[in-house]
Design a protein around this motif. Structure first.
Motif, PDB file in Angstrom:
ATOM      1  N   GLY A  81      47.856  51.544  34.732  1.00 52.45           N
ATOM      2  CA  GLY A  81      48.156  51.061  35.694  1.00 52.45           C
ATOM      3  C   GLY A  81      47.573  51.976  36.653  1.00 52.45           C
ATOM      4  O   GLY A  81      47.531  51.620  38.767  1.00 52.45           O
ATOM      5  N   ASP A  82      46.629  52.557  36.391  1.00 55.40           N
ATOM      6  CA  ASP A  82      45.551  52.950  37.521  1.00 55.40           C
ATOM      7  C   ASP A  82      44.739  52.171  38.282  1.00 55.40           C
ATOM      8  O   ASP A  82      44.213  51.732  39.457  1.00 55.40           O
ATOM      9  CB  ASP A  82      44.079  54.367  36.765  1.00 55.40           C
ATOM     10  CG  ASP A  82      44.953  55.733  36.272  1.00 55.40           C
ATOM     11  OD1 ASP A  82      45.920  55.891  37.443  1.00 55.40           O
ATOM     12  OD2 ASP A  82      43.852  56.113  35.882  1.00 55.40           O
ATOM     13  N   LEU A  83      44.712  51.004  37.917  1.00 54.35           N
ATOM     14  CA  LEU A  83      44.451  49.255  37.907  1.00 54.35           C
ATOM     15  C   LEU A  83      45.091  48.286  38.828  1.00 54.35           C
ATOM     16  O   LEU A  83      44.226  47.162  39.055  1.00 54.35           O
ATOM     17  CB  LEU A  83      42.500  48.891  36.913  1.00 54.35           C
ATOM     18  CG  LEU A  83      41.525  50.110  37.084  1.00 54.35           C
ATOM     19  CD1 LEU A  83      40.442  49.075  35.906  1.00 54.35           C
ATOM     20  CD2 LEU A  83      40.578  50.702  38.270  1.00 54.35           C
ATOM     21  N   GLY A  84      45.997  49.282  39.200  1.00 54.48           N
ATOM     22  CA  GLY A  84      46.493  47.873  39.287  1.00 54.48           C
ATOM     23  C   GLY A  84      47.490  47.155  38.268  1.00 54.48           C
ATOM     24  O   GLY A  84      48.596  46.124  38.539  1.00 54.48           O
ATOM     25  N   GLU A  85      47.113  47.418  36.923  1.00 51.87           N
ATOM     26  CA  GLU A  85      47.987  46.623  36.092  1.00 51.87           C
ATOM     27  C   GLU A  85      49.435  46.533  35.770  1.00 51.87           C
ATOM     28  O   GLU A  85      49.470  48.033  36.114  1.00 51.87           O
ATOM     29  CB  GLU A  85      47.093  46.722  34.906  1.00 51.87           C
ATOM     30  CG  GLU A  85      47.336  47.312  34.219  1.00 51.87           C
ATOM     31  CD  GLU A  85      46.523  49.129  34.330  1.00 51.87           C
ATOM     32  OE1 GLU A  85      46.412  49.634  33.388  1.00 51.87           O
ATOM     33  OE2 GLU A  85      46.054  48.528  35.426  1.00 51.87           O
ATOM     34  N   ARG A 146      35.485  41.842  34.135  1.00 57.42           N
ATOM     35  CA  ARG A 146      36.214  42.368  33.323  1.00 57.42           C
ATOM     36  C   ARG A 146      37.594  43.739  33.573  1.00 57.42           C
ATOM     37  O   ARG A 146      38.087  44.181  32.932  1.00 57.42           O
ATOM     38  CB  ARG A 146      34.911  43.418  32.162  1.00 57.42           C
ATOM     39  CG  ARG A 146      33.975  42.681  31.882  1.00 57.42           C
ATOM     40  CD  ARG A 146      32.995  43.407  31.307  1.00 57.42           C
ATOM     41  NE  ARG A 146      33.178  45.116  32.290  1.00 57.42           N
ATOM     42  CZ  ARG A 146      32.552  46.248  31.133  1.00 57.42           C
ATOM     43  NH1 ARG A 146      33.213  46.044  29.633  1.00 57.42           N
ATOM     44  NH2 ARG A 146      33.096  47.467  31.756  1.00 57.42           N
ATOM     45  N   ALA A 147      37.775  43.047  35.118  1.00 61.32           N
ATOM     46  CA  ALA A 147      38.873  44.190  35.282  1.00 61.32           C
ATOM     47  C   ALA A 147      40.232  43.837  35.200  1.00 61.32           C
ATOM     48  O   ALA A 147      41.205  43.327  35.671  1.00 61.32           O
ATOM     49  CB  ALA A 147      38.656  43.809  36.828  1.00 61.32           C
ATOM     50  N   GLY A 148      40.601  42.173  34.010  1.00 58.60           N
ATOM     51  CA  GLY A 148      42.234  41.959  33.555  1.00 58.60           C
ATOM     52  C   GLY A 148      42.409  40.759  33.784  1.00 58.60           C
ATOM     53  O   GLY A 148      41.410  39.868  34.170  1.00 58.60           O
ATOM     54  N   ILE A 149      43.276  40.155  32.690  1.00 61.75           N
ATOM     55  CA  ILE A 149      43.662  39.042  33.534  1.00 61.75           C
ATOM     56  C   ILE A 149      45.022  38.497  34.071  1.00 61.75           C
ATOM     57  O   ILE A 149      45.741  39.626  34.908  1.00 61.75           O
ATOM     58  CB  ILE A 149      43.773  38.218  32.406  1.00 61.75           C
ATOM     59  CG1 ILE A 149      44.576  38.215  30.894  1.00 61.75           C
ATOM     60  CG2 ILE A 149      42.562  37.915  30.962  1.00 61.75           C
ATOM     61  CD1 ILE A 149      45.340  37.883  29.757  1.00 61.75           C
ATOM     62  N   MET A 150      45.398  37.433  34.841  1.00 58.89           N
ATOM     63  CA  MET A 150      46.468  37.022  35.655  1.00 58.89           C
ATOM     64  C   MET A 150      47.243  35.762  35.051  1.00 58.89           C
ATOM     65  O   MET A 150      46.499  35.375  34.393  1.00 58.89           O
ATOM     66  CB  MET A 150      45.883  36.437  36.836  1.00 58.89           C
ATOM     67  CG  MET A 150      44.765  38.050  37.565  1.00 58.89           C
ATOM     68  SD  MET A 150      45.779  39.094  38.294  1.00 58.89           S
ATOM     69  CE  MET A 150      46.373  39.218  39.070  1.00 58.89           C
TER      70      MET A 150
END
Length: 180
Positions: A81-85, A146-150
């Motif tokens: 949750g820290d990176l808004g995911e 590398r900050a995730g996918i949508m």
């Protein structure tokens, strides 16, 4: 290609981080119920300013726990949750999935992968120097995010920690993920 949901998060307000919840509910064509980024049209402030009628290809944000493990070794103590995911996973290389992959989350929910998250400077306001760790360049000079996918929700349902994540690649040629 299977993984596990480590945690789920949502926030009804524009905040960088999102609180971890016991469960979230995905709504078809809408996103995470009660999340500020849910909706048919784009909700991210910078994109709304450009064109508020564009489709929301960022209804659900997923990050793999392995990124947090790697960053922790570099001195960045991050938690789900820290990176808004919205969904933190383990055991599945999300960044290697092709565009159009269907992610089956738990018994009902399905998210279609639309692209890569393009993190902004807010990430450095959260933890100084973090942006350089999640956005870099490969040997050929290409940008690597590398900050995730949508993704977008194609079948709704509840998702909770411990649920299985199963990746179903699309038929046809592998189309690498790009920022959305």
């Amino acid at each position: 290609m299977n993984g596990t949901v480590v945690a789920v998060s949502r926030s009804g307000e524009y905040t960088f981080t999102k609180p971890v919840r016991q469960s979230i509910t995905l709504r078809t064509g809408h996103g995470v119920e009660g999340d500020v980024h849910a909706g048919v049209t784009v909700k991210h402030r910078s994109r709304v300013a450009q064109d508020p009628t564009q489709p929301n290809l960022r209804q659900v944000h997923l990050i793999q726990q392995e990124l947090f493990d790697e960053l922790r070794a570099d001195g960045f103590d991050l938690a789900p949750g820290d990176l808004g995911e919205n969904v933190t996973t383990r055991g599945l290389d999300l960044l290697a999935l092709p565009e159009g992959t269907l992610l089956h989350l738990g018994d009902q929910a399905v998210v279609e992968v639309t692209g890569l998250r393009n993190p902004c400077l807010q990430i450095d306001a959260f933890r100084s120097g973090l942006l350089k760790r999640v956005v870099g360049r490969d040997e050929a000079g290409r940008v690597v995010r590398r900050a995730g996918i949508m993704g977008v929700v194609v079948d709704g349902g509840p998702v909770r920690a411990g649920d299985t994540v199963r990746a179903e690649p699309p038929v046809g040629p592998h189309k690498m993920l790009d920022r959305v």
